[in-house]
Design an enzyme around this catalytic site. Structure first.
Site, short mmCIF file in Angstrom:
data_model
loop_
_atom_site.label_atom_id
_atom_site.label_comp_id
_atom_site.label_asym_id
_atom_site.label_seq_id
_atom_site.Cartn_x
_atom_site.Cartn_y
_atom_site.Cartn_z
N HIS A 33 0.80 -1.12 -0.07
CA HIS A 33 0.01 0.06 -0.21
C HIS A 33 0.95 1.30 -0.08
CE1 HIS A 33 -0.04 -0.64 4.70
NE2 HIS A 33 1.09 0.15 4.39
N HIS A 65 -1.26 4.29 10.16
CA HIS A 65 0.04 4.73 9.97
C HIS A 65 0.32 5.96 10.90
CE1 HIS A 65 0.07 2.22 6.47
NE2 HIS A 65 1.35 1.99 6.59
N HIS A 69 10.12 -4.57 4.06
CA HIS A 69 10.35 -3.00 3.93
C HIS A 69 10.90 -2.51 5.22
CE1 HIS A 69 6.37 -2.51 4.32
NE2 HIS A 69 6.31 -0.98 4.38
N GLU A 106 3.98 -5.60 8.42
CA GLU A 106 2.59 -5.38 8.12
C GLU A 106 2.09 -6.87 7.38
OE1 GLU A 106 3.01 -0.54 6.63
OE2 GLU A 106 3.26 -2.21 5.27
C1 DHB Z 1 6.34 2.81 2.10
C2 DHB Z 1 5.78 1.60 2.36
C3 DHB Z 1 4.71 1.57 3.48
O1 DHB Z 1 4.09 0.57 3.88
C4 DHB Z 1 4.41 2.66 3.93
O2 DHB Z 1 3.27 2.78 4.81
C5 DHB Z 1 4.99 3.74 3.89
C6 DHB Z 1 6.11 3.93 2.82
C7 DHB Z 1 7.76 2.93 1.12
O3 DHB Z 1 8.00 1.85 0.72
O4 DHB Z 1 7.92 4.01 1.05
FE FE Z 2 2.72 0.65 5.42
#
Ligand code: DHB
Ligand code: FE
Length: 282
Positions: A12, A59, A195, A242
């Site tokens: 997302h 978030h 990530h 997540e």
């Molecule tokens: C990114 C990924 C995310 O899940 C998020 O909530 C905010 C940023 C990213 O990869 O930039």
């Molecule tokens: Fe996220």
């Protein structure tokens, strides 16, 4: 009775919201990512679900560190959107289904899942970017179902375990299936895959781990519950937690599912971007 027809997962990433706003679908950086969506949109067009349960992690927009529910369910007539700081255009409100929300909340609390009920909830990119990916033009796409947001805490430790997430999904599935109306429900799990946005390991992506998760979530989700939260952070990065949303989604589906589509692409922004469609077997 209500029927769960399938589950869908997607990352997302907020940058996707900006790419959609600027129609960057065919640019070389974006094309391999956006090409993962038309088969799922076609399935949704054919199936026409009445309701989408959108499992995402807030978030810092709907909740903040001062008030952090582990699990929260929307019970509103509509859900407003704001941008919590990524610069994505703000979308109009998303219509809800408070009757089904309350049925789910009652069923889950009776099942001893204690959750926060939210008659007001602002939804962030974790909810809106997937809605735009699956129903372009959302919330003004006429095929877009009524939406019920469910958020789990991945922001402030302690976060739920993978086992709890899968069991939450099972209780959610049971509550939905006991709803007396003949409606079709689709369940989204948004976020992930690997990530990490900050700290020494910022930029961490783990393709091997992501691919393992994408395989096991179809065939053996119970095996994934053996991964500890610490190990999940180690393997998938701090924001890779997540993946819990994917487990919650999976728990709501039938034990056996038919995988119809998947796409995995590195990187989109800082993330290993994964997309999947699984159809329920009954
Ligand atoms: C990114 C990924 C995310 O899940 C998020 O909530 C905010 C940023 C990213 O990869 O930039
Ligand atoms: Fe996220």
């Amino acid at each position: 009775m209500a029927r769960i027809i399938g589950g869908i997962t997607t990352s997302h990433i907020p940058a996707v919201g900006n790419a959609i706003a600027n129609e960057m679908f065919d640019e070389p950086y974006w094309k391999p990512f956006f090409d993962g969506y038309p088969p799922i949109r076609e399935w949704l067009h054919d199936e026409r679900p009445d309701v989408v349960i959108n499992i995402y992690n807030d978030h810092g927009l709907g909740f903040f560190l001062n008030q952090m529910p582990t699990f929260a369910i929307g019970a509103a007539h509509e859900y407003i959107n704001e941008d919590e700081g990524w610069g994505i255009p703000k979308l109009d409100p998303f219509p809800g289904d408070p009757e089904l929300s309350w049925h789910i909340i009652e069923g889950m609390v009776a099942d001893e899942f204690d959750i926060a009920s939210c008659q007001e909830l602002a939804v962030d990119h974790g909810f809106t970017v997937p809605m735009q990916l699956f129903w372009p033009g959302a919330p003004h796409n006429p095929e877009m179902p009524r939406a019920i947001p469910i958020s789990a805490n991945t922001v402030q430790h302690p976060i739920p375990t993978l086992n709890r997430a899968l069991n939450f999904g099972k209780a959610l599935g049971k509550a939905i299936r006991s709803y007396p109306e003949d409606i079709k429900v689709v369940v989204l799990g948004t976020g992930g895959l690997s990530h990490q946005l900050d700290g020494e390991r910022a930029g961490h992506i783990n393709r091997e781990f992501d691919e393992m998760c994408m395989e096991k979530i179809v065939t053996a989700p119970e095996e994934l519950t053996k991964i500890s939260r610490m190990e999940l952070v180690r393997q998938a990065g701090t924001q890779g937690t997540e993946f819990l949303m994917w487990m919650m989604m999976r728990g709501a589906l039938t034990e056996k599912v038919t995988p119809l589509h998947k796409n995995y692409h590195i990187p989109i922004s800082n993330t290993g971007a994964g997309t999947m469609l699984m159809e329920c077997t009954d």
